[in-house]
Write an enzyme that holds these catalytic residues in place. Structure first.
Site, PDB file in Angstrom:
ATOM      1  CB  CYS A 234      -9.300  -5.859  -7.507  1.00 25.52           C
ATOM      2  SG  CYS A 234      -7.731  -5.355  -8.252  1.00 25.52           S
TER       3      CYS A 234
ATOM      4  CB  CYS B  58      -3.288  -6.065  -6.020  1.00 21.61           C
ATOM      5  SG  CYS B  58      -4.603  -4.834  -5.953  1.00 21.61           S
TER       6      CYS B  58
ATOM      7  CD  GLU C 247      -4.527 -10.590  -6.522  1.00 22.48           C
ATOM      8  OE1 GLU C 247      -5.631 -11.010  -6.156  1.00 22.48           O
ATOM      9  OE2 GLU C 247      -4.029  -9.514  -6.065  1.00 22.48           O
TER      10      GLU C 247
ATOM     11  CD  GLU D 263      -2.937  -1.086   2.309  1.00 25.08           C
ATOM     12  OE1 GLU D 263      -3.930  -1.824   2.216  1.00 25.08           O
ATOM     13  OE2 GLU D 263      -2.711  -0.369   3.314  1.00 25.08           O
TER      14      GLU D 263
ATOM     15  CB  CYS E  46      -5.683  -8.233  -9.848  1.00 22.96           C
ATOM     16  SG  CYS E  46      -4.683  -7.296  -8.684  1.00 22.96           S
TER      17      CYS E  46
END
Length: 160
Positions: free
Chosen positions: A112, A79, A81, A70, A115
């Site tokens: 998401c 993310c 992935e 983050e 991703c």
């Protein structure tokens, strides 16, 4: 950020993943789960507190890990992935057969939308397994989660 994103060069034991979409063995799936949970432990998630780890199985049998990283500027967040794919591509890997995503959520969490788009670029037939610390599990194919995906073929790219 190298502490938060790990690219490991281990090989999954006899994965049977010589081609995209090859079935996972119980042994290789166990390895992917272990590696995804280990990556989750290294996630950098001070804002959401939602740690995610991913273990990506290359069609050559290698495993590459990633975790979410983050940032105070939320759009700069990556993310798990995405970090796994980036690390694998850095190592020269561009075809994948499966990914395990690990979270501490109560319910298994799918990738998401962003991703999904990153994954479809390299593995349109990817097997996705989402697992939680409590033992819950869900399975999808990338095609189920992203039907009619925008892929290089829409751009007229060769080799698609």
């Amino acid at each position: 950020m190298t502490d938060a994103t790990t690219a490991t060069e281990g090989r999954a034991p006899d994965t049977g993943a010589a081609e995209v979409g090859a079935a996972l063995t119980a042994r290789s799936e166990t390895l992917l789960r272990e590696r995804a949970f280990a990556a989750m432990e290294r996630a950098y998630a001070p804002y959401s507190k939602f740690r995610v780890g991913a273990a990506l199985l290359g069609t050559d049998g290698s495993v590459t890990e990633g975790c979410n990283v983050e940032n105070a500027s939320y759009p700069a967040t990556r993310c798990a992935e995405q970090t796994a794919v980036g690390a694998a591509v850095t190592r020269g890997l561009r075809t994948f057969s499966a990914i395990v995503i690990a979270t501490e959520a109560d319910d298994p969490t799918p990738p998401c939308g962003v991703c999904r788009q990153v994954l479809v670029e390299f593995a349109p037939h990817l097997q996705i397994i989402s697992v939680t610390r409590r033992g819950a599990e869900a399975r999808w194919t990338l095609g189920e989660l992203l039907p009619a995906a925008f892929t290089p073929r829409w751009l007229g790219s060769p080799g698609t």
